[in-house]
Design an enzyme around this catalytic site. Structure first.
Site, PDB file in Angstrom:
ATOM      1  N   GLN A 102       2.399 -13.619   5.210  1.00 42.10           N
ATOM      2  CA  GLN A 102       3.130 -12.848   6.226  1.00 42.10           C
ATOM      3  C   GLN A 102       4.171 -11.960   5.541  1.00 42.10           C
ATOM      4  O   GLN A 102       5.099 -12.444   4.891  1.00 42.10           O
ATOM      5  CB  GLN A 102       3.816 -13.768   7.250  1.00 42.10           C
ATOM      6  CG  GLN A 102       4.355 -12.949   8.428  1.00 42.10           C
ATOM      7  CD  GLN A 102       5.103 -13.758   9.471  1.00 42.10           C
ATOM      8  OE1 GLN A 102       5.961 -14.560   9.143  1.00 42.10           O
ATOM      9  NE2 GLN A 102       4.794 -13.523  10.738  1.00 42.10           N
ATOM     10  N   TYR A 191      12.556  -8.717  13.909  1.00 41.25           N
ATOM     11  CA  TYR A 191      12.720  -8.227  12.548  1.00 41.25           C
ATOM     12  C   TYR A 191      12.443  -6.723  12.513  1.00 41.25           C
ATOM     13  O   TYR A 191      12.214  -6.101  13.552  1.00 41.25           O
ATOM     14  CB  TYR A 191      11.840  -9.040  11.579  1.00 41.25           C
ATOM     15  CG  TYR A 191      12.321 -10.473  11.520  1.00 41.25           C
ATOM     16  CD1 TYR A 191      13.584 -10.767  11.007  1.00 41.25           C
ATOM     17  CD2 TYR A 191      11.556 -11.523  12.025  1.00 41.25           C
ATOM     18  CE1 TYR A 191      14.064 -12.079  10.993  1.00 41.25           C
ATOM     19  CE2 TYR A 191      12.027 -12.830  12.016  1.00 41.25           C
ATOM     20  CZ  TYR A 191      13.283 -13.107  11.494  1.00 41.25           C
ATOM     21  OH  TYR A 191      13.764 -14.390  11.482  1.00 41.25           O
ATOM     22  N   ARG A 238       1.469  -9.425  13.721  1.00 40.27           N
ATOM     23  CA  ARG A 238       2.100 -10.349  14.681  1.00 40.27           C
ATOM     24  C   ARG A 238       3.122  -9.599  15.541  1.00 40.27           C
ATOM     25  O   ARG A 238       3.920  -8.823  15.016  1.00 40.27           O
ATOM     26  CB  ARG A 238       2.803 -11.486  13.937  1.00 40.27           C
ATOM     27  CG  ARG A 238       3.206 -12.630  14.857  1.00 40.27           C
ATOM     28  CD  ARG A 238       3.562 -13.888  14.099  1.00 40.27           C
ATOM     29  NE  ARG A 238       3.179 -15.047  14.889  1.00 40.27           N
ATOM     30  CZ  ARG A 238       3.918 -16.129  15.061  1.00 40.27           C
ATOM     31  NH1 ARG A 238       5.082 -16.234  14.462  1.00 40.27           N
ATOM     32  NH2 ARG A 238       3.507 -17.128  15.806  1.00 40.27           N
ATOM     33  N   GLY A 328       2.879 -23.809  15.692  1.00 37.53           N
ATOM     34  CA  GLY A 328       4.003 -23.756  14.775  1.00 37.53           C
ATOM     35  C   GLY A 328       4.644 -25.115  14.605  1.00 37.53           C
ATOM     36  O   GLY A 328       4.347 -25.861  13.664  1.00 37.53           O
ATOM     37  N   ARG A 329       5.497 -25.488  15.560  1.00 35.76           N
ATOM     38  CA  ARG A 329       6.237 -26.756  15.442  1.00 35.76           C
ATOM     39  C   ARG A 329       5.323 -27.961  15.231  1.00 35.76           C
ATOM     40  O   ARG A 329       5.669 -28.848  14.436  1.00 35.76           O
ATOM     41  CB  ARG A 329       7.155 -26.914  16.658  1.00 35.76           C
ATOM     42  CG  ARG A 329       8.361 -25.960  16.599  1.00 35.76           C
ATOM     43  CD  ARG A 329       9.068 -25.817  17.927  1.00 35.76           C
ATOM     44  NE  ARG A 329       8.212 -25.153  18.915  1.00 35.76           N
ATOM     45  CZ  ARG A 329       8.552 -24.965  20.190  1.00 35.76           C
ATOM     46  NH1 ARG A 329       9.721 -25.391  20.617  1.00 35.76           N
ATOM     47  NH2 ARG A 329       7.719 -24.354  21.014  1.00 35.76           N
TER      48      ARG A 329
HETATM   49  C1  LIG Z   1      10.912 -23.953  11.626  1.00 39.48           C
HETATM   50  C2  LIG Z   1      10.309 -22.681  12.169  1.00 39.48           C
HETATM   51  C3  LIG Z   1      10.134 -21.591  11.329  1.00 39.48           C
HETATM   52  C4  LIG Z   1       9.519 -20.420  11.796  1.00 39.48           C
HETATM   53  N1  LIG Z   1       9.294 -19.384  10.920  1.00 39.48           N
HETATM   54  C5  LIG Z   1       8.588 -18.298  11.325  1.00 39.48           C
HETATM   55  C6  LIG Z   1       8.222 -17.291  10.394  1.00 39.48           C
HETATM   56  O1  LIG Z   1       8.498 -17.380   9.190  1.00 39.48           O
HETATM   57  N2  LIG Z   1       7.528 -16.220  10.859  1.00 39.48           N
HETATM   58  C7  LIG Z   1       7.193 -16.087  12.188  1.00 39.48           C
HETATM   59  O2  LIG Z   1       6.560 -15.088  12.554  1.00 39.48           O
HETATM   60  N3  LIG Z   1       7.511 -17.056  13.079  1.00 39.48           N
HETATM   61  C8  LIG Z   1       8.173 -18.150  12.681  1.00 39.48           C
HETATM   62  N4  LIG Z   1       8.443 -19.161  13.568  1.00 39.48           N
HETATM   63  C9  LIG Z   1       7.873 -19.084  14.927  1.00 39.48           C
HETATM   64  C10 LIG Z   1       6.552 -19.854  14.972  1.00 39.48           C
HETATM   65  O3  LIG Z   1       5.564 -19.207  14.178  1.00 39.48           O
HETATM   66  C11 LIG Z   1       6.015 -19.936  16.405  1.00 39.48           C
HETATM   67  O4  LIG Z   1       5.886 -18.645  16.941  1.00 39.48           O
HETATM   68  C12 LIG Z   1       6.927 -20.772  17.303  1.00 39.48           C
HETATM   69  O5  LIG Z   1       7.265 -22.005  16.674  1.00 39.48           O
HETATM   70  C13 LIG Z   1       6.247 -21.058  18.649  1.00 39.48           C
HETATM   71  O6  LIG Z   1       5.020 -21.758  18.440  1.00 39.48           O
HETATM   72  P1  LIG Z   1       4.939 -23.355  18.706  1.00 39.48           P
HETATM   73  O7  LIG Z   1       5.300 -23.548  20.139  1.00 39.48           O
HETATM   74  O8  LIG Z   1       3.511 -23.728  18.410  1.00 39.48           O
HETATM   75  O9  LIG Z   1       5.926 -24.005  17.804  1.00 39.48           O
HETATM   76  C14 LIG Z   1       9.103 -20.324  13.141  1.00 39.48           C
HETATM   77  C15 LIG Z   1       9.306 -21.415  13.990  1.00 39.48           C
HETATM   78  C16 LIG Z   1       9.912 -22.588  13.524  1.00 39.48           C
HETATM   79  C17 LIG Z   1      10.077 -23.745  14.464  1.00 39.48           C
END
Ligand SMILES: Cc1cc2nc3c(=O)[nH]c(=O)nc-3n(C[C@H](O)[C@H](O)[C@H](O)COP(=O)(O)O)c2cc1C
Length: 369
Positions: A102, A191, A238, A328-329
Site C-alpha cells: 500500500q 491521507y 483504496r 482489518g481488525r
Molecule cells: C490497527 C489498524 C491499523 C490500520 N492501518 C491502516 C492502513 O495502514 N491503511 C489503511 O488503508 N487502513 C488502515 N486501517 C483501516 C483498516 O484497513 C480497515 O479499513 C478498518 O479496520 C475497518 O475494517 P474492519 O472492520 O475489518 O476492521 C487500520 C485499522 C486498524 C484497526
C-alpha cells in the site's frame, strides 16, 4: 442444473493475480518497522503467518519522507527499505501467499515533529480535526506515544505536486524490485490523495481544485506514474468517499465515488477497495452507501471493507455487491482467520494496547487454532 454462486471461499481472478479465496487482509499499520522506517524480520514472520488469505494488502508504506508521520511505520524510498521488504515478500511467497504494497503519503496528517519541524503539505491551508501520535522523546522505553493536534498544512504548489507524483511512481518501481505482486494506491482515510479528492479539504482555485474533474487530477497523475512502473492489472486503489473522519467530507460522495471508479476503469486497474459500510468503529455507517455506483462505473474487482464477519461477507459476495471482502481488525488476533471462518471456529479479540506499538507481543504471538 445448479449454478455454483461465488462464495467467500471460492477462487477469484483479480487482474493478473489468481486468488485462492476472496478473503483479503486489509492494510493494518502496526508500527513494527525500525526507527528508520525499514521493514524488520518480525514483519516477515507476521505477514507469512497470514499468507493463506486470497490477498494481503500491506500496511500503509510511505513513498516520501515528507509524507511519513507515524513512529516506526515502514517506507519504500531507500534501498535498505527495498531489502527489508524483499524479506517480507519472500516469506509470504514461500508460505504460498500473495502480497501488494500500500503506497501512502499522509499530506496534512504529518506532524512537523516527523519532518524536522517543517510545515506539512496539503491541498489547502486547512488543518485536519483531532490529534495523532507524536514521536516519543529521548529514552523511550515503549508504551503509548504522546498525542498532538494536527496543524495547518502549507498549500502545495506545482513543484510539490510533481514531487508527490514522482514519489508514488518511484514507490511502485521499488515495490516491483522488492518482489511485491502489485501495489495499492492509498486514496482513503483522509491521507493526501483523499485530501485532494474531497471538497472539505480541497479549496484550491487552480487546476487541482473546485470541480470534480479538477479534484481527481492528482489521483490521475499518480495512477499514470504508478501504472508506468507496475502493470495496471497489478494495481489497486483504496477509497473511503463517505468517511468524514479527521475533518474530511465531500459535497457529493456518490458522484465522487463514481468519478473515481470511472478513472480506475479507464486505467484498467485490477481492483477498487472501498471502505464502507462500517457498523461501528472506523467510521459511521453512511446514509447513502456508494458501492453500487462504484460497481456500475468500474469493470474490475470490487473489494468491500468494514466490520464484516464471515456471514455478512459471504452474503455481500453471493448477492453480487462485491467480489471480495477485506478484514482489518479480525486479522490482528487471528492469523488463521480463513480457516476459522471456513470452519466456524472462534474468532479471537485483539488486544488494542499492542495494535500500533510494540514488538512481538500482540503482533506475532497470536496462536493458530
Ligand atoms: C490497527 C489498524 C491499523 C490500520 N492501518 C491502516 C492502513 O495502514 N491503511 C489503511 O488503508 N487502513 C488502515 N486501517 C483501516 C483498516 O484497513 C480497515 O479499513 C478498518 O479496520 C475497518 O475494517 P474492519 O472492520 O475489518 O476492521 C487500520 C485499522 C486498524 C484497526
Amino acid at each position: 442444473m445448479t449454478i455454483a454462486l461465488p462464495s467467500l471461499f471460492s477462487p477469484l481472478q483479480m487482474g493478473a493475480l489468481a486468488l485462492p479465496n476472496r478473503v483479503v487482509m486489509a492494510p493494518l499499520t502496526r508500527a513494527r518497522a525500525s526507527v528508520d522506517n525499514v521493514p524488520t524480520a518480525l514483519m516477515a514472520i507476521y505477514y507469512a503467518q497470514r499468507a493463506d488469505c486470497g490477498l494481503i494488502v500491506s500496511e500503509a508504506t510511505a513513498v516520501d519522507p515528507l509524507g511519513m508521520g507515524w513512529y516506526r511505520v515502514p517506507g519504500i524510498w531507500t534501498d535498505a527499505m527495498v531489502e527489508g521488504w524483499r524479506a517480507v515478500t519472500n516469506a509470504v511467497h514461500a508460505a504460498g501467499g500473495r502480497i501488494v504494497l500500500q503506497l501512502w503519503h499522509m499530506g496534512r496528517l504529518v506532524l512537523p515533529d516527523y519532518i524536522g519541524g517543517a510545515q506539512p503539505l496539503g491541498p489547502s491551508a486547512i488543518a485536519a480535526t483531532g490529534e495523532t501520535f507524536a514521536p516519543p522523546g529521548e529514552g523511550y522505553q515503549g508504551g503509548f506515544l504522546p498525542m498532538k493536534p494536527y496543524v495547518i498544512p502549507r498549500e502545495m504548489d506545482t513543484a510539490d505536486i510533481a514531487r508527490l507524483v514522482e514519489a508514488f511512481g518511484q514507490g511502485a518501481a521499488r515495490a516491483r524490485d522488492a518482489g511485491f505482486d502489485g501495489v495499492e494506491v492509498h486514496g482513503a482515510n483522509g491521507y493526501v490523495i483523499d485530501q485532494f479528492l474531497q471538497s472539505a479539504s480541497n479549496r484550491r482555485s487552480d487546476d487541482y481544485g473546485g470541480s470534480l474533474a479538477n479534484r481527481t487530477r492528482l489521483l490521475e497523475e499518480v495512477l499514470e506514474a504508478v501504472t508506468s512502473e507496475m502493470p495496471a492489472d497489478r494495481v489497486g486503489l483504496r477509497i473511503s468517499p463517505t468517511s468524514a473522519r479527521k475533518g474530511m467530507g465531500d459535497e457529493d460522495p456518490g458522484a465522487l465515488a463514481e468519478g473515481v471508479a470511472t478513472i480506475a476503469g479507464r486505467f484498467g486497474l485490477s481492483y477498487v477497495h472501498l471502505i464502507e459500510p462500517i457498523a461501528s468503529g472506523f467510521m459511521e455507517r453512511p446514509d447513502n452507501p456508494v458501492v453500487e455506483r462504484v460497481r456500475k462505473a468500474f469493470p474490475g474487482v470490487t473489494i468491500q471493507n468494514g466490520s464484516f464477519d464471515a456471514a455478512s461477507a459471504d452474503a455481500c459476495i453471493t448477492s453480487g455487491q462485491a467480489d471480495a471482502v477485506s478484514f482489518g481488525r479480525p486479522y490482528i488476533a487471528n492469523p488463521d482467520l480463513v480457516r476459522r471462518m471456513r470452519e466456524g471456529l472462534q474468532i479471537a479479540a485483539p488486544d488494542f494496547d499492542y495494535a500500533y506499538v510494540g514488538e512481538a507481543r500482540g503482533y506475532t504471538d497470536y496462536p493458530v487454532l
